[in-house]
Design an enzyme around this catalytic site. Structure first.
Site, short mmCIF file in Angstrom:
data_model
loop_
_atom_site.label_atom_id
_atom_site.label_comp_id
_atom_site.label_asym_id
_atom_site.label_seq_id
_atom_site.Cartn_x
_atom_site.Cartn_y
_atom_site.Cartn_z
N ILE A 97 -7.51 -6.18 20.01
CA ILE A 97 -6.97 -4.86 19.74
C ILE A 97 -5.48 -4.82 20.05
O ILE A 97 -4.68 -4.24 19.32
CB ILE A 97 -7.70 -3.81 20.62
N ASP A 98 -5.09 -5.47 21.14
CA ASP A 98 -3.72 -5.34 21.65
C ASP A 98 -2.68 -6.13 20.86
O ASP A 98 -1.49 -5.99 21.13
CB ASP A 98 -3.67 -5.77 23.11
N MET A 146 -5.12 1.98 23.87
CA MET A 146 -5.28 0.67 24.49
C MET A 146 -3.97 -0.11 24.48
O MET A 146 -3.07 0.17 23.69
CB MET A 146 -6.39 -0.11 23.80
#
Length: 380
Positions: free
Chosen positions: A141-142, A184
């Protein structure tokens, strides 16, 4: 001639897992190669929980392109080089990687595809030192996996965050509030920065730039002076104030070599402080797992398919122990050793240590320059 390969999905789920899996399977089928999947990531590899994968009409991989999650599951904090085992009523940590090597050889797997982030690819590199043919596909995700311009799953997360900002705009404007969105991003602020630009945010706080809350408040008060009585703030979960630390909700005990911190609370803290400093009501929304789940964006479906098919092509070419990457906008590969960087110790798979090789936002990145140019306050 390659005959049998297997896929392993590891780490937190992202949209696009299944698209990569599908692409590998289809490329296998078009080249007469059997494709298998280990269930629940490294845990499945350790237990030798394996299943045949197929896209035929009665197969288990039919219609999975738009489906979120992973049809073969995934595991988090499953470090087979330092795995928890109960002995005499106590939990001890042992290197069980040799069992994984034995399972791969016993199953006749000639190449293992590891779908995951920096921790996953570190374990993949460590397995390669034990003689296993590995090809990694960068997932997180990051968007912080080293050596690649973009990971699959990231674009969908940014799209979800952007939609959330669009919705928060109307509420903030209607009620004259500061709307804080926590997204996030433990050690890298790519989601916060890109969604802030796409979603028209006024402030974006990211881990790479320790923030001064007074600086952010001044930005909001200047907006008030111009008759704009609401503001949108995006905060990465790993953002921290100048001279301060990340907001840690609690700590897990999953052994050494993994990141045991569970973040949480930065969004609420920022909202509270901005309310006190500006006199405007502030509300915080924590997007959380909404960023991970659901159908992948069209961009991620294409990217994931490109990654999966190219990874399998590399296997057919006999090119192993690499990570499939996007470099200068094109598919390419790099040795897993380059991805690992200075993190050479066997079993140390993740964490924001000096040895970690995470891709972070740099101050000369075009996203930073763009944000500053259009007036987004970065807390500095």
């Amino acid at each position: 001639m390659l005959k049998k390969v297997a896929i392993l999905a590891n780490g937190g789920d992202v949209s696009g897992f299944n698209a990569v899996i599908r692409a590998i399977i289809k490329t296998c089928e078009n080249n007469g190669v059997e494709c298998y999947g280990f269930i629940d990531g490294f845990r499945g590899l350790l237990k030798n929980d394996i299943v045949r994968l197929a896209t035929s009409s009665d197969g288990n991989a039919v219609g999975i392109l738009p489906k979120g999650g992973s049809i073969i599951g995934s595991s988090t904090n499953a470090n087979v080089f330092n795995f928890p085992v109960e002995e005499n009523g106590e939990i001890v940590y042992k290197d069980l990687s040799d069992i994984c090597v034995e399972n791969i050889k016993k199953d006749g797997i000639e190449c293992l595809f590891t779908l995951g982030g920096d921790g996953t690819q570190k374990s993949a590199r460590d397995l390669s030192l034990k003689g296993i043919n590995v090809i990694g596909v960068p997932k997180t995700i990051d968007n912080d996996v080293a050596c690649t311009e973009i990971t699959f799953g990231y674009n969908t997360a940014v799209s979800v965050a952007t939609e959330a900002l669009d919705r928060l705009h109307s509420t903030g404007e209607t009620h004259h509030r500061i709307m804080v969105l926590e997204v996030m991003g433990r050690y890298a602020g790519w989601i916060a920065l890109e969604s802030a630009i796409a979603g028209g945010a006024d402030v974006a706080l990211i881990p790479e730039i320790p923030y001064d809350i007074n600086c952010a408040a001044r930005k909001i008060m200047r907006r008030q002076e111009r008759g704009k009585h609401f503001s949108i703030v995006v905060v990465a979960e790993g953002a921290r104030p100048k001279g301060g630390e990340m907001f840690i909700k609690n700590k897990r005990n999953n052994g050494s070599g993994v990141d045991n911190t569970k973040l949480g609370g930065i969004g609420e803290q920022v909202a509270k402080q901005l309310e006190e400093l500006t006199g405007l009501e502030a509300r915080c929304t924590v997007l959380g797992y909404m960023q991970r789940g659901g159908s992948p964006s069209a961009f991620d479906r294409v990217l994931s398919t490109k990654y999966g098919s190219r990874a399998m092509e590399y296997a057919l070419e006999g090119k192993f122990n690499i990570l499939t990457v996007i470099k200068n906008g094109k598919l390419d590969c790099v040795p897993l050793e380059d991805v690992v960087g200075n993190n050479k110790k066997i079993g140390a798979v993740s964490g924001n240590t000096p040895e970690s090789n995470l891709k972070k936002v740099t101050m000369d990145d075009e996203l930073v320059r763009t944000a500053r140019a259009i007036g987004i306050n970065l807390g500095d």
